[in-house]
Design an enzyme around this catalytic site. Structure first.
Site, PDB file in Angstrom:
ATOM      1  N   GLY A   1      43.655  42.476   1.704  1.00 53.69           N
ATOM      2  CA  GLY A   1      45.091  42.339   1.483  1.00 53.69           C
ATOM      3  C   GLY A   1      45.626  43.466   0.632  1.00 53.69           C
ATOM      4  O   GLY A   1      44.967  43.906  -0.300  1.00 53.69           O
TER       5      GLY A   1
ATOM      6  N   ARG B   1      41.354  44.020   8.034  1.00 57.88           N
ATOM      7  CA  ARG B   1      40.038  43.382   7.922  1.00 57.88           C
ATOM      8  C   ARG B   1      39.243  43.707   9.185  1.00 57.88           C
ATOM      9  O   ARG B   1      39.790  43.701  10.275  1.00 57.88           O
ATOM     10  CB  ARG B   1      40.186  41.860   7.755  1.00 57.88           C
ATOM     11  N   SER B   2      37.990  44.002   9.041  1.00 60.47           N
ATOM     12  CA  SER B   2      37.185  44.392  10.212  1.00 60.47           C
ATOM     13  C   SER B   2      35.969  43.486  10.346  1.00 60.47           C
ATOM     14  O   SER B   2      35.141  43.405   9.445  1.00 60.47           O
ATOM     15  CB  SER B   2      36.745  45.846  10.060  1.00 60.47           C
TER      16      SER B   2
ATOM     17  N   ASP C   1      36.319  41.413  -3.013  1.00 60.53           N
ATOM     18  CA  ASP C   1      34.844  41.376  -3.010  1.00 60.53           C
ATOM     19  C   ASP C   1      34.255  41.403  -1.610  1.00 60.53           C
ATOM     20  O   ASP C   1      33.141  41.895  -1.440  1.00 60.53           O
ATOM     21  CB  ASP C   1      34.262  40.244  -3.880  1.00 60.53           C
TER      22      ASP C   1
ATOM     23  N   THR D   1      43.481  43.498  -5.566  1.00 58.43           N
ATOM     24  CA  THR D   1      43.990  42.266  -4.982  1.00 58.43           C
ATOM     25  C   THR D   1      44.905  41.618  -6.002  1.00 58.43           C
ATOM     26  O   THR D   1      44.627  41.658  -7.194  1.00 58.43           O
ATOM     27  CB  THR D   1      42.876  41.270  -4.609  1.00 58.43           C
TER      28      THR D   1
ATOM     29  N   ASP E   1      45.194  38.635  -6.535  1.00 63.24           N
ATOM     30  CA  ASP E   1      44.711  37.304  -6.911  1.00 63.24           C
ATOM     31  C   ASP E   1      43.901  37.266  -8.201  1.00 63.24           C
ATOM     32  O   ASP E   1      43.683  36.199  -8.771  1.00 63.24           O
ATOM     33  CB  ASP E   1      43.878  36.715  -5.767  1.00 63.24           C
TER      34      ASP E   1
ATOM     35  N   ASP F   1      40.774  37.590  -8.606  1.00 66.37           N
ATOM     36  CA  ASP F   1      39.691  36.629  -8.374  1.00 66.37           C
ATOM     37  C   ASP F   1      38.326  37.289  -8.239  1.00 66.37           C
ATOM     38  O   ASP F   1      37.435  36.759  -7.576  1.00 66.37           O
ATOM     39  CB  ASP F   1      39.999  35.793  -7.122  1.00 66.37           C
TER      40      ASP F   1
ATOM     41  N   ARG G   1      67.101  18.980 -12.272  1.00 72.18           N
ATOM     42  CA  ARG G   1      66.117  18.664 -11.256  1.00 72.18           C
ATOM     43  C   ARG G   1      64.700  19.013 -11.713  1.00 72.18           C
ATOM     44  O   ARG G   1      64.506  19.829 -12.597  1.00 72.18           O
ATOM     45  CB  ARG G   1      66.372  19.546 -10.034  1.00 72.18           C
TER      46      ARG G   1
ATOM     47  N   ARG H   1      44.859  32.470  -3.702  1.00 77.73           N
ATOM     48  CA  ARG H   1      43.690  31.983  -2.935  1.00 77.73           C
ATOM     49  C   ARG H   1      42.934  30.922  -3.749  1.00 77.73           C
ATOM     50  O   ARG H   1      43.552  29.945  -4.181  1.00 77.73           O
ATOM     51  CB  ARG H   1      42.805  33.154  -2.512  1.00 77.73           C
TER      52      ARG H   1
ATOM     53  N   LEU I   1      66.563  19.368 -19.425  1.00 82.44           N
ATOM     54  CA  LEU I   1      67.414  19.330 -18.251  1.00 82.44           C
ATOM     55  C   LEU I   1      66.650  19.558 -16.955  1.00 82.44           C
ATOM     56  O   LEU I   1      67.168  19.344 -15.873  1.00 82.44           O
ATOM     57  CB  LEU I   1      68.520  20.361 -18.377  1.00 82.44           C
TER      58      LEU I   1
END
Lengths: 319, 319, 319, 319
Positions: D11, D72-73, D103, D125, D127, D129, D162, D171, D214
């Site tokens: 990504g 991606r391959s 990774d 990335t 993420d 991660d 609200r 991920r 609130l």
């Protein structure tokens, strides 16, 4: 009309790329070949042309500046320079030219049209100082950029209970100052189009202070005087801690706002449509929210006017 | 420890509100009463205290400036001023004080602690010029603000093939200039911590020009000299069209970045935890990504150092 | 006219605070007492009024949302609810009411005016779906927010050579989709006001792909269908890697753009001026760039129309 | 080492372009020829290489996405695919490869190094991660993007009183949720690394409501469950008006923050330096604010860990 060209001239403005894209894509949509001229009139005289295909203007709609570059040319103001430009246009077989720029740029375009060559102008300058249109490309972005900067300064002004004088761009016109001042809630706005009374400004600052306002923000157009001049006067007459911020050239750049992209696209396409219809020597513009066009000479006779109702409204809302 | 207070002092910085929120919420979480002191040390001497509940710091995490206001106080530097402050703290029964500010502010806090009153410092200034910590509150936001402004100027620089000199804040420290210059891809970065060779800078500009670079951007820290001084030198020695932009006080404001919110929150909570643990006379800081604390005197002995590896890296990447 | 009140009703929109500020400041400027009503018509029925002074609307011009809160009220739709509201207004001696909201809100205001009580409406909704005006408060900000999000998605779309379907807000109106799609350079824009041909859309994506476009962006208005419906159709018919992004509620928030601040301020002031002049039962609006006003009933008869010339222009520019 | 290549895989993330620029410029600075590989491992197998000069990475530092494209391959996971890649590298005479990705991408790089070909990984990335580093390229930008969106939603949440549930990316990792939740002042943060007690979350919402809050904002990581699942539970158990916003793919894009530009530049340069020093099969990373490197296998053995102290701090500050 088979081949047209487009150039940008004068100071760059966000949205110029959107206008270039519109000229190229609309031109191709209408079956024309479209050329880009690099470096404004300089490139016109030296024949710095490149043919533009659909992909050549991909991914530029959202970019500031101008991919065709811009420059001011002294030589193009001479009859000799204009002849050379016409010769280059002939050589490539170009039938019409779209000039994106300020009124100086349109004067040049008018010279070409006076010799029979079709040109159409698109008002492109952040200053909004062109007669014959309510809006010029880049104005909305420049105002938003100035307002965002003033919003940030307000944080500090408020935290330190300070007065800030903020000098914004606009050359001889007060439009950026008026809009930015109104939209940022400035206590006073100083523009070339209105006489300012220093005592009135001082009174407003003092009144605000008395009713507990934590800060005062004064916006001054560069066309009036230096921000530091105003700052010094205020400090002298009130004794309040006063700082000056000059919002510089970053007001010219940045990704264009939605409005600038929209109007640039519409005006770019309109310029092509006018060329195809056989119009020449006119500037596209916006009046009362509608796309219009005006002969260069007519626009040149007038002076751009500012909407003074905003000025008076701002005064009534910043009490 | 039953009652603690928090104040902001010196120049305001984005993230100060996040730190105030963290002090108040963490204090209440730990069972303490928490007071806010308005206007920095001035408010401390006059007893300008307000008790803060959970809701009093609602919706401020994302706001620039400081809701407690800030000011510089000459009187607090005197023994008399300090006594008065201590008297006010006693009167309300406050046991500990968190001071968010720069090293001048910590000097004041140290004076109170020298008299036995527990104080903890949190480094809050956009300039990142405090010894004993790698990071000060507001630095990340100020750098991002400067980088965004330079990104905009780059549009114009590129469209007009110009050289721009951009003066950024930082007082005596070059950190903002170094980070902003590196992150905006400046050709040269001029900081107080490194001698600059005007000829080297000129050579870099010329080399860039020769290999077709459309613009050069030079970032100069206000601690070195005026941007216009550099601009004049460049124009004189290269003949290139050179403009100067002074990024002013808007660098101090704006909504804090995520990193500034995160670190301000962590440091604010840490300050409370330290007070509860009985620590005093120390400044919270960040070293190698970890929260640490340092005695005021120790921090005062050192000078903040800049990461020169960034400087050298920037030079190798802007060839 | 001595005392007026202002409330916000329906979905919140950036610029509502600017309009509230304008009503309050202009009212005081005109010598009136001004009250804020909390929670829309709910607060009107329960008498949740607060008197607003100049400072009460300080520092709100640049904030999203509404400081008066907003809510939808079923009870106010009943004659009983309306009587109760009138009783509350009498009790405080309020002579006129400004309602900032959508057409549902104006229906309510019309009921009060039918009983003789002066009300003025200001169109406030990001959706731009109100008849009788070219613009509603918050529309410009919402479009810019959507465009910025799409600009970011374009980075990923381009890096991965993907097709993205982006669903934007707008309830039954396609205005946000049309503007956002045009300004973000979408390949196709799907709005309720135009029939879309799935095959035409597929053809455009394929053609773009053939001439080397790295990504396709399809903007779909929530009033047409779910973004995932379109995404599935595209993936099925082209086999291209297609992702869907639903731009959610953050389109409603954020600091208002300059244009939204300007128009909100003008419309807020205009509403007060109209009350003072004795007008009632009308909505302020913008037509062809001019402030106008229209009786509620007249506006209610029409349907908001979209500018289809933009739709056709977008198609010619995204070839 | 004479010739090196760089590719992006997996990504895309903001800052990848800054890393590419650093690899290219640092490589040339060190006297190497540098090649860019298009489309990740796909391009490696097909020999889609282009030589990069200094200008080829001009004006990309501030752009999101990756100019080298990413994909991606599946084929590269086979021994056959890897042989083909090595053959292509040999043919051009490339001695070393920098892989910017996640990774999965490093597993591929490790396969090449197992066959003797020097590769260095850079964690890219949003993420965050990846084991062996505290930071991955794009994380800071993604967090800021999420925080800005939540800030906007807060305007509406507050105006309408609200509860909002906001689902963010990441991920299997909770880092984006944890940082965004902390920095946006969320009442509850739901991440895969911590068990969440629905009753505890409900209690916090109710308590906040009782003390007059609130709005409530709940941030949930996509790795836990759908935002709508949480939203439905809350509405069922509290009866409060609850909305869900899924912050989608725009979290991946946008101009990188200063921090992302800085770290990407440092890691890109470090990767080149490591290749020149003869290192291979290692990933550059950041630990405790310092640049480090770790063998791929070692990093692969560990699992990325999240800083749970932030989680507990967030709970104490959102009371």
């Amino acid at each position: 009309m088979n081949k047209i060209a487009v150039l940008t001239s004068g100071g760059d403005a966000p949205g110029m790329n959107a206008a270039i894209r519109a000229v190229v894509r609309r031109g191709i949509f209408k079956g024309l070949d479209v050329y880009g001229v690099k470096n404004g009139y300089d490139g016109l005289m030296t024949g710095n042309f490149i043919q533009m295909d659909l992909g050549s203007v991909g991914d530029i709609l959202h970019r500031g500046g101008t991919i065709l570059y811009s420059a001011r040319s002294e030589r193009f103001k001479t009859a000799d320079g204009q002849q050379q430009a016409l010769a280059q246009l002939m050589e490539v077989g170009i039938d019409g030219l779209v000039v994106i720029g300020g009124d100086g740029s349109f004067k040049g375009a008018g010279k070409l049209t006076a010799q029979g060559f079709p040109t159409i102008g698109i008002p492109g300058t952040i200053d909004n100082d062109i007669a014959g249109t309510d809006y010029t490309i880049g104005f909305d972005t420049a105002v938003n950029t100035a307002v965002e900067a003033i919003d940030k300064i307000r944080d500090t002004a408020s935290s330190h209970e300070r007065t800030y004088v903020i000098e914004v761009m606009g050359r001889d016109a007060g439009d950026i100052a008026l809009w930015a001042g109104m939209c940022a809630g400035a206590e006073s706005i100083i523009i070339p189009e209105a006489n300012y009374e220093i005592n009135d400004m001082i009174d407003r600052i003092k009144q605000g202070h008395e009713r507990g306002k934590l800060h005062s923000i004064i916006v001054v157009a560069e066309g009036v005087c230096k921000g530091t001049d105003i700052g010094n006067m205020i400090e002298e007459k009130t004794g309040f801690d006063t700082r000056v911020a000059v919002l510089g050239h970053f007001q010219r750049g940045g990704s264009p706002t939605a409005y600038d992209r929209m109007m640039s696209s519409q005006m770019g396409a309109k310029a092509v449509d006018l060329l195809v219809e056989g119009k020449k020597g006119v500037m596209v513009g916006v009046k009362n929210g509608q796309l219009i066009y005006t002969p260069f000479e007519e626009a040149a006779k007038d002076r751009h006017t500012i909407d003074m109702s905003i000025y008076h409204l701002a005064r009534s809302l910043s009490i």
